[in-house]
Design an enzyme around this catalytic site. Sequence first.
Site, PDB file in Angstrom:
ATOM      1  N   HIS A  58       0.836  -1.204   0.000  1.00  0.00           N
ATOM      2  CA  HIS A  58       0.000   0.000   0.000  1.00  0.00           C
ATOM      3  C   HIS A  58       0.874   1.258   0.000  1.00  0.00           C
ATOM      4  O   HIS A  58       0.686   2.169  -0.816  1.00  0.00           O
ATOM      5  CB  HIS A  58      -0.901  -0.035   1.237  1.00  0.00           C
ATOM      6  CG  HIS A  58      -1.752   1.181   1.414  1.00  0.00           C
ATOM      7  ND1 HIS A  58      -3.127   1.158   1.311  1.00  0.00           N
ATOM      8  CD2 HIS A  58      -1.445   2.477   1.732  1.00  0.00           C
ATOM      9  CE1 HIS A  58      -3.619   2.371   1.528  1.00  0.00           C
ATOM     10  NE2 HIS A  58      -2.600   3.177   1.793  1.00  0.00           N
ATOM     11  N   GLU A  59       1.837   1.283   0.902  1.00  0.00           N
ATOM     12  CA  GLU A  59       2.695   2.467   1.006  1.00  0.00           C
ATOM     13  C   GLU A  59       3.670   2.552  -0.165  1.00  0.00           C
ATOM     14  O   GLU A  59       4.004   3.651  -0.623  1.00  0.00           O
ATOM     15  CB  GLU A  59       3.457   2.447   2.341  1.00  0.00           C
ATOM     16  CG  GLU A  59       2.573   2.375   3.576  1.00  0.00           C
ATOM     17  CD  GLU A  59       1.509   3.469   3.621  1.00  0.00           C
ATOM     18  OE1 GLU A  59       1.711   4.536   2.988  1.00  0.00           O
ATOM     19  OE2 GLU A  59       0.483   3.260   4.275  1.00  0.00           O
ATOM     20  N   HIS A  62       1.906   4.280  -2.993  1.00  0.00           N
ATOM     21  CA  HIS A  62       1.929   5.742  -2.826  1.00  0.00           C
ATOM     22  C   HIS A  62       3.273   6.308  -3.277  1.00  0.00           C
ATOM     23  O   HIS A  62       3.344   7.273  -4.050  1.00  0.00           O
ATOM     24  CB  HIS A  62       1.718   6.115  -1.353  1.00  0.00           C
ATOM     25  CG  HIS A  62       0.311   6.011  -0.884  1.00  0.00           C
ATOM     26  ND1 HIS A  62      -0.750   6.593  -1.543  1.00  0.00           N
ATOM     27  CD2 HIS A  62      -0.212   5.435   0.231  1.00  0.00           C
ATOM     28  CE1 HIS A  62      -1.870   6.362  -0.873  1.00  0.00           C
ATOM     29  NE2 HIS A  62      -1.573   5.658   0.202  1.00  0.00           N
TER      30      HIS A  62
END
Length: 265
Positions: A58-59, A62
């Site tokens: 997820h990170e 980003h």
Amino acid sequence: MTTAARRHSDRMISPVFIGIAAVMAVTGWAVWTDFAASPGLAVFLFVVSAWIVSLCLHEYAHARTALHGGDISVGAKGYLTLNPLKYTHALLSVVLPVIFVILGGIGLPGGAVFIEMHRVRGRWKHSLISAAGPLTNVLFAAVCTAPFWLGALDGVPLPFRLALAFLAMLQVTAAILNFLPVPGLDGYGVIEPWLPYKVRRQVEPVAPFGLLAVFVILWIPEVNQVFFDAVYGAMEALGVHEVEIYCGRDLFMFWDGQNDPCVSG
């Protein structure tokens, strides 16, 4: 030469992430083959390690999107190595979400990577950077539920099937929560570039309390019902029945000793 070597090391997969992924693979194998003496413990370790892997991805999504958007600082910060120890708030990003999974079975979104948005030009790029994280959760959920919506469950051991159902539910809850247009969450980050400057400045001081406000509101029974109706509706659309999620959760929480009826049925 030094700059090139440093740039390469900034993007190498961290041994920490490899170790977590290895735990996920080994415990997943133990669940699949019924090798573990306690299937509940194996499911617990598999789901927790897979959940941490999804948090890292997820990170990473980003950070990777921000890199292509113009923020080259993410490499030097270690965000491209998938190492959760490099995140801005390791407690909020990894430890707290894992605790929430253990206690309540809900995918808690956590803010982790600091993106220097002033380096990114264009509102669409800003929105895409915010959307990339929860879209990763959506993709993870789709992968976990692939045997369900493809009708390929023949030969999948029941404990592994239930573990996938529960893990997918965590991804769906994380995606829904993250996509809420609440300050401090990714959903607000998607729409923020399109809001008037005055509105953004007014909202900025309350952004750190957005997630807390969401969980307070979720305590309201009517809101809680609507939220989980949306979660289970999404899971049904992916071919996973509510009973499989509940049984997966009971198997995950092996210390309660409630998983026998599920795995024996």
